[in-house]
Scaffold this motif. Structure first.
Motif, PDB file in Angstrom:
ATOM      1  N   SER A  35       0.829  -1.211   0.000  1.00  9.49           N
ATOM      2  CA  SER A  35       0.000   0.000   0.000  1.00  9.49           C
ATOM      3  C   SER A  35       0.863   1.260   0.000  1.00  9.49           C
ATOM      4  O   SER A  35       0.416   2.327  -0.417  1.00  9.49           O
ATOM      5  CB  SER A  35      -0.926   0.007   1.221  1.00  9.49           C
ATOM      6  OG  SER A  35      -0.213   0.280   2.417  1.00  9.49           O
TER       7      SER A  35
ATOM      8  N   GLY B 163      -0.318  -1.877  -3.912  1.00 14.14           N
ATOM      9  CA  GLY B 163      -1.441  -1.460  -3.091  1.00 14.14           C
ATOM     10  C   GLY B 163      -1.934  -2.573  -2.179  1.00 14.14           C
ATOM     11  O   GLY B 163      -1.669  -3.759  -2.401  1.00 14.14           O
TER      12      GLY B 163
ATOM     13  N   GLU C 106      -1.806   3.646   0.573  1.00 14.37           N
ATOM     14  CA  GLU C 106      -1.815   3.779   2.029  1.00 14.37           C
ATOM     15  C   GLU C 106      -2.856   4.801   2.480  1.00 14.37           C
ATOM     16  O   GLU C 106      -3.588   4.565   3.455  1.00 14.37           O
ATOM     17  CB  GLU C 106      -0.426   4.188   2.523  1.00 14.37           C
ATOM     18  CG  GLU C 106      -0.329   4.251   4.041  1.00 14.37           C
ATOM     19  CD  GLU C 106       1.075   4.550   4.522  1.00 14.37           C
ATOM     20  OE1 GLU C 106       1.363   4.306   5.707  1.00 14.37           O
ATOM     21  OE2 GLU C 106       1.888   5.021   3.705  1.00 14.37           O
TER      22      GLU C 106
ATOM     23  N   PHE D 161      -6.348   3.269   1.918  1.00 10.17           N
ATOM     24  CA  PHE D 161      -6.616   2.233   2.911  1.00 10.17           C
ATOM     25  C   PHE D 161      -6.961   2.864   4.257  1.00 10.17           C
ATOM     26  O   PHE D 161      -7.909   2.447   4.932  1.00 10.17           O
ATOM     27  CB  PHE D 161      -5.401   1.313   3.051  1.00 10.17           C
ATOM     28  CG  PHE D 161      -5.536   0.301   4.151  1.00 10.17           C
ATOM     29  CD1 PHE D 161      -6.308  -0.840   3.989  1.00 10.17           C
ATOM     30  CD2 PHE D 161      -4.890   0.488   5.373  1.00 10.17           C
ATOM     31  CE1 PHE D 161      -6.440  -1.767   5.011  1.00 10.17           C
ATOM     32  CE2 PHE D 161      -5.013  -0.431   6.400  1.00 10.17           C
ATOM     33  CZ  PHE D 161      -5.786  -1.564   6.216  1.00 10.17           C
TER      34      PHE D 161
END
Length: 394
Positions: free
Chosen positions: A300, A305, A361, A364
């Motif tokens: 991520s 990812g 990141e 997420f």
């Protein structure tokens, strides 16, 4: 005396990786290097290793110049019920920490006897493991404080080159296990059915290995050990790893054919599945799960990812290895099921197309907040329910 679970979180894997990365970056022959380890990581690591190798529990605490190690081991049921509790106090010296006191249950062992036992143990290590002597020579000092351990060492890479390889000194698998892995490796290499194909479903690869495992298990071989060897051989094929990583003796094995092995049409799923299965088979579920989640967190930040469908492949691989190696009965059951059914990839990999993938990141964090939130745990529970629905893995 000690009651706790043996948990490893992704951040522990990350910090361990940073220590290894720092060593690779800073250490070269003759240079003095320092490795700093946090108290939490020492405690987590010792407790995990105690759980892994002895089904016990451990706890450590650090003070200025000293450390206290407490361990609890379950006694064999056929010998004596209960637990064996040990407590060892270490004190800092000019070289490495030395045991100062030892207590077994409520019995205190005199200091002179503790030192004698320690000396005999070190003598045994030095005369049986050449790499222990090499490590002892490199170690300059271990400083103990409430902030953690500071390990000062002078790296000498030539020492390990002279011992051929660290894998030669501490092999991942023994000679009997190597012979078993070679048997499955040769079966896969020489299988005409896998040649000249653009893609091979992982289910076909696993079925071929499990059929051989089933035949081998009828000759008084342990089904779980046969399955473990098959999993390791297939993992090296799927990941494209050289077998010399196991030990120098395997460097002359035939190279795996360059095959495109996929799980439900995706090569990355096959890699996640088999890597998690191998770690589970030769270590345990705790470590495999932590490494899998850490890998997604790393992705991520700078890779492909964070992908929940990769975690689904990880979980399926973990469950497969658990069923394959938990006990002789469980191992045999899996062999029979895979040998008598036309296995498909969808029998191994849960439904995944609606699971979020390739999350950066920031994305997420925005959607799930982290790996300790209810939203994240809900996604993990959904994946676990889907894995639980796969009959072949339960």
């Amino acid at each position: 005396m000690i009651e706790r679970s043996a948990n490893i979180a992704p951040e522990h894997i990350e910090r361990f990786k940073h220590i290894i990365d720092k060593h690779r970056r800073d250490a070269y022959p003759g240079k003095i290097t320092i490795a700093n380890i946090l108290p939490e990581d020492i405690d987590i690591a010792i407790n995990y290793l105690t759980h892994l190798f002895a089904n016990g529990r451990a706890q450590t605490s650090l003070t200025d110049g000293g450390a206290l190690l407490q361990l609890t081991y379950p006694l064999p049921n056929d010998w004596l019920s209960g637990y064996l509790n040990l407590e060892v106090a270490f004190t800092e010296t000019n070289h490495f920490p030395s045991p100062q006191s030892l207590r077994i249950g409520n019995i205190f062992i005199p200091e002179f006897l503790t030192r004698l036992l320690t000396q005999q143990f070190l003598y045994w290590l030095q005369h049986n493991y050449s790499e222990f002597n090499a490590g002892l020579d490199m170690l300059q000092h271990i400083s103990i404080s409430p902030e953690g351990l500071s390990i000062i060492y002078r790296w000498d890479g030539e020492v390990f080159e002279k011992t051929s390889d660290l894998a030669n000194a501490v092999p991942i698998i023994n000679q009997q296990e190597r012979e078993s892995v070679l048997r499955y490796h040769l079966m896969l290499v020489n299988n005409e059915h896998f040649r000249n194909r653009t893609a091979i479903p992982l289910s076909e690869y696993l079925t071929s290995a499990m059929q051989l495992a089933a035949r081998r298990s009828t000759n008084e071989n342990n089904p779980a050990e046969e399955n473990r060897a098959a999993i390791l051989a297939i993992t090296f094929h799927v990941l494209g790893l050289p077998f010399k990583l196991l030990s120098p003796e395997t460097s002359n094995w035939p190279h795996p054919a360059r095959l495109n092995i996929t799980l439900d049409g995706r090569r990355d799923f096959a890699k996640h599945f088999m890597a998690s299965a191998a770690i589970t088979a030769y270590a345990d579920t705790i470590l495999s799960d932590a490494i899998g989640i850490y890998k997604e967190i790393e992705d991520s930040r700078s890779g492909s990812g964070f992908s929940f469908n990769d975690i689904a492949a990880n979980q399926a691989g973990i469950r497969f290895a658990e069923q394959a190696t938990a006990s002789p009965a469980s191992a045999h059951r899996l062999q029979v099921m895979m040998s008598s059914n036309a296995l498909k990839d969808t029998d191994l990999m849960p439904y995944w197309s609606d699971l979020p993938e390739h999350l950066s990141e920031s994305e997420f964090t925005r959607r799930f907040g982290g790996t300790d939130t209810l939203r994240y745990q809900h996604m993990i529970k959904k994946i676990e329910q889907r894995v639980n629905a796969l009959k072949i893995l339960n």
